[in-house]
Design a protein around this motif. Structure first.
Motif, PDB file in Angstrom:
ATOM      1  N   CYS A   1       0.848  -1.190   0.000  1.00  0.00           N
ATOM      2  CA  CYS A   1       0.000   0.000   0.000  1.00  0.00           C
ATOM      3  C   CYS A   1       0.887   1.244   0.000  1.00  0.00           C
ATOM      4  CB  CYS A   1      -0.883  -0.045   1.245  1.00  0.00           C
ATOM      5  SG  CYS A   1      -1.829   1.440   1.504  1.00  0.00           S
ATOM      6  N   GLY A   2       0.609   2.164  -0.891  1.00  0.00           N
ATOM      7  CA  GLY A   2       1.474   3.335  -1.060  1.00  0.00           C
ATOM      8  C   GLY A   2       1.106   4.538  -0.198  1.00  0.00           C
ATOM      9  N   TYR A   3       0.200   4.334   0.762  1.00  0.00           N
ATOM     10  CA  TYR A   3      -0.276   5.471   1.561  1.00  0.00           C
ATOM     11  C   TYR A   3       0.873   6.260   2.206  1.00  0.00           C
ATOM     12  CZ  TYR A   3      -2.663   8.076   5.250  1.00  0.00           C
ATOM     13  OH  TYR A   3      -3.109   9.077   6.082  1.00  0.00           O
ATOM     14  N   LEU A   4       1.755   5.542   2.932  1.00  0.00           N
ATOM     15  CA  LEU A   4       2.833   6.239   3.640  1.00  0.00           C
ATOM     16  C   LEU A   4       3.726   7.001   2.669  1.00  0.00           C
ATOM     17  CD1 LEU A   4       4.102   3.716   6.361  1.00  0.00           C
ATOM     18  CD2 LEU A   4       2.703   5.756   6.693  1.00  0.00           C
ATOM     19  N   ALA A   5       4.056   6.376   1.545  1.00  0.00           N
ATOM     20  CA  ALA A   5       4.958   7.016   0.588  1.00  0.00           C
ATOM     21  C   ALA A   5       4.312   8.274   0.008  1.00  0.00           C
ATOM     22  CB  ALA A   5       5.329   6.047  -0.524  1.00  0.00           C
ATOM     23  N   LEU A   6       3.052   8.175  -0.357  1.00  0.00           N
ATOM     24  CA  LEU A   6       2.413   9.333  -0.982  1.00  0.00           C
ATOM     25  C   LEU A   6       2.230  10.473   0.023  1.00  0.00           C
ATOM     26  CD1 LEU A   6       1.160  10.523  -3.545  1.00  0.00           C
ATOM     27  CD2 LEU A   6      -1.052   9.855  -2.651  1.00  0.00           C
ATOM     28  N   MET A   7       1.740  10.130   1.213  1.00  0.00           N
ATOM     29  CA  MET A   7       1.501  11.200   2.186  1.00  0.00           C
ATOM     30  C   MET A   7       2.819  11.811   2.654  1.00  0.00           C
ATOM     31  SD  MET A   7      -1.656  11.407   2.092  1.00  0.00           S
ATOM     32  CE  MET A   7      -2.185  12.494   3.391  1.00  0.00           C
TER      33      MET A   7
ATOM     34  N   THR B   1      13.030  11.675  -3.902  1.00  0.00           N
ATOM     35  CA  THR B   1      12.023  10.700  -4.320  1.00  0.00           C
ATOM     36  C   THR B   1      11.725   9.776  -3.142  1.00  0.00           C
ATOM     37  OG1 THR B   1      13.576   9.033  -5.068  1.00  0.00           O
ATOM     38  CG2 THR B   1      12.959  10.672  -6.671  1.00  0.00           C
ATOM     39  N   VAL B   2      10.466   9.437  -2.991  1.00  0.00           N
ATOM     40  CA  VAL B   2      10.064   8.526  -1.915  1.00  0.00           C
ATOM     41  C   VAL B   2       9.559   7.253  -2.589  1.00  0.00           C
ATOM     42  CG1 VAL B   2       8.582   8.200   0.080  1.00  0.00           C
ATOM     43  CG2 VAL B   2       9.372  10.502  -0.499  1.00  0.00           C
ATOM     44  N   ARG B   3      10.171   6.134  -2.243  1.00  0.00           N
ATOM     45  CA  ARG B   3       9.792   4.873  -2.862  1.00  0.00           C
ATOM     46  C   ARG B   3       9.207   3.935  -1.819  1.00  0.00           C
ATOM     47  NH1 ARG B   3      11.421  -0.053  -3.231  1.00  0.00           N
ATOM     48  NH2 ARG B   3      11.044  -1.283  -5.099  1.00  0.00           N
ATOM     49  N   SER B   4       7.977   3.531  -2.041  1.00  0.00           N
ATOM     50  CA  SER B   4       7.332   2.587  -1.138  1.00  0.00           C
ATOM     51  C   SER B   4       8.040   1.235  -1.280  1.00  0.00           C
ATOM     52  CB  SER B   4       5.858   2.471  -1.538  1.00  0.00           C
ATOM     53  OG  SER B   4       5.177   1.682  -0.619  1.00  0.00           O
ATOM     54  N   GLU B   5       8.234   0.497  -0.182  1.00  0.00           N
ATOM     55  CA  GLU B   5       9.121  -0.675  -0.195  1.00  0.00           C
ATOM     56  C   GLU B   5       8.766  -1.709  -1.272  1.00  0.00           C
ATOM     57  OE1 GLU B   5       8.914  -2.579   3.643  1.00  0.00           O
ATOM     58  OE2 GLU B   5       6.744  -2.659   3.632  1.00  0.00           O
ATOM     59  N   ARG B   6       7.454  -1.812  -1.599  1.00  0.00           N
ATOM     60  CA  ARG B   6       7.113  -2.789  -2.635  1.00  0.00           C
ATOM     61  C   ARG B   6       6.546  -2.128  -3.875  1.00  0.00           C
ATOM     62  NH1 ARG B   6       4.048  -6.921   0.824  1.00  0.00           N
ATOM     63  NH2 ARG B   6       5.547  -7.144   2.501  1.00  0.00           N
ATOM     64  N   ALA B   7       7.087  -0.955  -4.201  1.00  0.00           N
ATOM     65  CA  ALA B   7       6.578  -0.234  -5.372  1.00  0.00           C
ATOM     66  C   ALA B   7       6.763  -1.072  -6.632  1.00  0.00           C
ATOM     67  CB  ALA B   7       7.297   1.099  -5.514  1.00  0.00           C
ATOM     68  N   ASP B   8       7.863  -1.850  -6.679  1.00  0.00           N
ATOM     69  CA  ASP B   8       8.113  -2.664  -7.862  1.00  0.00           C
ATOM     70  C   ASP B   8       9.104  -3.770  -7.494  1.00  0.00           C
ATOM     71  OD1 ASP B   8       7.634  -2.243 -11.029  1.00  0.00           O
ATOM     72  OD2 ASP B   8       9.566  -3.241 -10.654  1.00  0.00           O
ATOM     73  N   ASP B   9       8.865  -4.978  -8.003  1.00  0.00           N
ATOM     74  CA  ASP B   9       9.739  -6.092  -7.640  1.00  0.00           C
ATOM     75  C   ASP B   9      11.129  -5.958  -8.260  1.00  0.00           C
ATOM     76  OD1 ASP B   9       7.748  -7.196  -6.222  1.00  0.00           O
ATOM     77  OD2 ASP B   9       7.123  -8.642  -7.765  1.00  0.00           O
TER      78      ASP B   9
END
Ligand code: ADP
Length: 758
Positions: free
Chosen positions: A566-572, A614-622
């Motif tokens: 879930c990208g919530y933390l990264a986006l916010m 840049t903020v990258r969510s841990e599972r943005a892409d494998d």
């Protein structure tokens, strides 16, 4: 006749509040992006009345990196001249000198009233200016109306028309930090403290801080205590001490009063406690500390949302619209007629002054009264003799989230208040299987309000079919009548499985509630989960430091946040910290996107800028991991810039819960105990998820879970916050030359032509 770009003025006025800078930044950048020129009006209305250097144009970079600063960089003041018509005439003239006929006013109800007055008088002021030869008739015609978007900046959270005002959450951070600090010294000496906080007619800060700080009492203007309150207060404190409590803290809003309207000062409370209890009592008046310091993550993201919406509003505003208030209601931007809100707000203050307390309380909204009654029950649990005692087990499952302890404490205290026996099922569902069950007394959960971590222990594992027999035996053996699961997606999954197996294992057919606690904010049946706000604050603080460390070099940072799928933390976090890019699992990462970012970065650094975040969510892409993304950027950067990666890791799960998470945990625990008590009294076997949807408490049947969850990606099928994606993009880079050309080719909005004085 020349055609002008739309011109927007922005000012901060009245008392300052943390988060005002984020609003100013968003107004300026969104304004420029939408094709306007934006001007700062310095020192509130003073800059408008004085003109000259009091009004100056702001460019894209002028507002870079200001959102983490407290106060307001464009200054604020109280301006007596603006209260006079002559002052407002000078203000109108000075605005027209710059061709400004749209204003974003960020301030309290005084400032917003002033703005409305200026717009009401605009016609007649311009007529006077034309008659005096100070402006031409053409100028007056070109600006037939002053269009206003108001944003409430006030730490008191005292405005009808918005759920939160800018600065209130940060003020709550300051108060909670102080109360936590006082609690530890108070506990060491078994002392009583009386803490006075701001709020002349609105007790929001005192009430929420009392809940967040685990305090004993809050004295607020809207709910004056009845005759004999001093005895009641002392009896409650004595009772608390007899149950093992070592510290007592009473919060007093500066406007607290009794039912006859007589002021209850902190000193008065101290006096009563000392004479009646003979206890050493100390007073702390927090004062301006509450306005100071770094804005919280929430104040930054909400102020950004509001500023963006205000600029958007003014781009399309017409004279017929009238002044608008840009607020937030239930996590969304909400527009209301400005003066309707201001007048309703003044009416609430009047109700307080006139002694109509119940009506004032009701006017503050449902959740306000709800918090007030929760505080009473949680601070002084008094088992009701009529309730049928039951045994309620509390269990955690899923990753750790700050606020889990807070929720347990609230549930235990409120459960005791209902006469139940509360049980801790330790180390998750697997602990329950192995019989790790113990009774939780009030003393056991003492001091857990502000304590990070999960003292009952939490596990990420999910219940498997082979565990069901042992689990149902454990439920029978320990005579567990109901279960409160406080946790994340694994916990939801587990409860869902238990629910599905009821037909095979009758012991599982008992009421069960899921209370959302996960930093990922990826749970069904709620828009927000406990722990996400704390994690966001931790991320934003870390990014602040990272940004400061990069002041000298040209550097790109790739910051990895948690969040699961879930990208919530990264986006916010990107929105609050002003990052240039957020990579989210919902969108994935492509080589083309990375290429585009390299181009953006290169352009930026060539123009002399120093930082690209840049903020990258841990599972943005494998495939495009944080390391791969960083290497690609590095390889493309050559000598122009260097790249650093920062994987923030577990600091996001640790730490003490933020005030918002403490209050949320408490509200959700109260609703859970209510739901379980009702189900138990009626003999129902409800299984539900408690949550906050559109700002209100809701329960959703566990039976609906499959419909609401995208199990493959372990996140809700619909996510309300994805719409904010656009803001990160729009506020990151100035419009390109091509975009600017497209803007000037399109028709300028009505009322933006001017021939004089601009
Ligand atoms: P706040 O906006 O925080 O409520 P104030 O009430 O002190 O703070 O207002 C800030 C400024 O807004 C005042 O100094 C004045 O310039 C302007 N203002 C406030 N009320 C009015 C009014 N009724 N008419 C004109 N201007 C006003």
């Amino acid at each position: 006749m020349t055609t002008h770009r739309t011109r927007i003025g922005v000012l901060t006025s009245g008392g300052d509040a943390q988060g005002m800078n984020a609003a100013v930044r968003a107004v300026v950048r969104a304004g420029i992006r939408f094709g306007a020129d934006v001007f700062a009006i310095h020192e509130g209305y003073q800059g408008m009345v004085d003109g000259g250097a009091g009004i100056s144009q702001l460019g894209w970079d002028d507002v870079g990196g200001i959102q983490q600063r407290g106060g307001t960089v464009i200054g604020t003041a109280r301006c007596a001249e603006f209260r006079e018509r002559d002052g407002r005439r000078a203000a109108a003239r000075n605005l027209l000198t710059h061709g400004i006929d749209r204003l974003v006013v960020i301030g309290g109800d005084g400032s917003l009233t002033g703005a409305d007055l200026l717009s009401q008088e605009w016609d007649s002021l311009l007529a006077e200016l034309v008659a005096a030869g100070e402006i031409t008739a053409e100028t007056a015609q070109a600006h037939p109306a002053l269009m206003i978007a108001g944003i409430v900046g006030s730490i008191d959270n005292d405005m009808v028309g918005t759920d939160m005002t800018i600065g209130a959450d940060s003020a709550l951070h300051r108060i909670t930090e102080a109360v936590d600090a006082i609690a530890s010294t108070a506990a060491s000496h078994q002392r009583t403290f009386v803490v006075e906080v701001m709020g002349r007619r609105c007790g929001y800060l005192a009430l929420t801080a009392a809940l967040a700080g685990g305090c004993d009492f809050a004295l607020i203007p809207e709910a004056p205590p009845g005759p004999g309150w001093e005895d009641e207060m002392c009896a409650a404190l004595k009772h608390g001490r007899s149950l093992g409590r070592r510290d007592s803290i009473i919060l007093v809003a500066e406007g607290a009063r009794d039912q006859h309207g007589a002021r209850i000062s902190a000193e008065l409370v101290k006096h009563e406690l000392e004479t009646r209890l003979g206890e050493d009592t100390r007073v702390t008046i927090l004062g301006h500390v509450q306005r100071g310091g770094t804005p919280s993550a929430f104040d930054r993201s909400m102020a950004t949302m509001m500023g963006y919406a205000a600029a958007e509003e003014l781009m399309s505003a017409t004279p017929a619209d009238g002044a608008q208030l840009i607020g937030v209601r239930r996590n969304r931007v909400r527009r209301t007629p400005l003066m309707r809100s201001v007048n309703e707000n003044k009416a609430v203050s009047q109700l307080v002054d006139d002694g109509h307390y119940a009506r004032a309380m009701a006017a503050r909204g449902e959740s306000y009264a709800e918090l007030h009654s929760i505080l009473r029950a949680i601070a002084h649990p008094q088992p009701t003799p009529t309730s049928v005692p039951k045994r309620i087990g509390i269990v955690h499952a899923g990753g750790l989230a700050a606020g889990m302890n807070t929720a347990v404490r609230a549930a235990v205290r409120l459960g005791h208040d209902r006469g139940h026996t509360m049980l801790g099922l330790e180390r998750g569902f697997s602990g329950l299987r192995h019989g790790h069950v113990r009774e939780l007394t009030l003393a056991d959960v003492e001091g857990w309000t502000g304590l990070g971590g999960a003292d009952l222990g939490t596990r990420r594992d999910v219940i498997e079919p082979e565990h069901l027999y042992a689990l149902s035996r454990a439920i029978e053996t320990h005579q567990i009548d109901a279960v409160l699961m406080i946790g994340g997606i694994d916990g939801y999954d587990s409860v869902h499985r238990l629910y599905a197996e009821r037909a095979h294992y009758p012991a599982l057919a008992i009421p069960m509630i899921c209370l959302p606690a996960s930093i990922d904010n990826n749970l069904p049946g709620t828009e927000l989960s406990v722990g996400a706000d704390t994690a966001l604050n931790a991320i934003v603080e870390a990014i602040d430091r990272i940004k400061q460390s990069a002041m000298a070099a040209r550097r790109c940072f790739v910051i990895e946040t948690m969040g699961g799928d879930c990208g919530y933390l990264a986006l916010m976090a990107a929105l609050s910290a002003g990052a240039e890019q957020a990579y989210l699992p919902e969108e994935g990462i492509t080589l083309a996107a990375l290429q585009a970012d390299v181009t953006r970065m290169t352009d930026r650094f060539r123009e002399g800028r120093r930082l690209f975040l840049t903020v990258r969510s841990e599972r943005a892409d494998d495939q495009y991991t944080t390391d791969v993304v960083s290497r690609i950027f590095e390889a493309e950067g050559g000598d122009l810039y260097d790249v650093r990666q920062a994987v923030l890791g577990h600091l996001q799960q640790g730490g003490n819960p933020s005030p918002f998470d403490r209050v949320l945990a408490t509200r959700l625990a109260a609703a859970s105990i209510d739901a379980l008590t009702t189900a138990l009294a009626r003999g129902e076997t409800t299984a539900a998820m408690i949550g906050l949807e559109h700002g209100a408490l809701v329960t959703t049947p566990v039976a609906d879970m499959d419909e609401l969850v995208d199990w493959e990606n372990r996140r809700p099928a619909k996510q309300w916050w994805l719409g904010m994606r656009r803001m990160v993009r729009d506020l990151a880079d100035p419009p390109t030359a091509a975009e600017l050309a497209a803007q000037s080719a399109s028709a300028a909005p009505a009322g933006t032509t001017s021939t004089n004085g601009s």
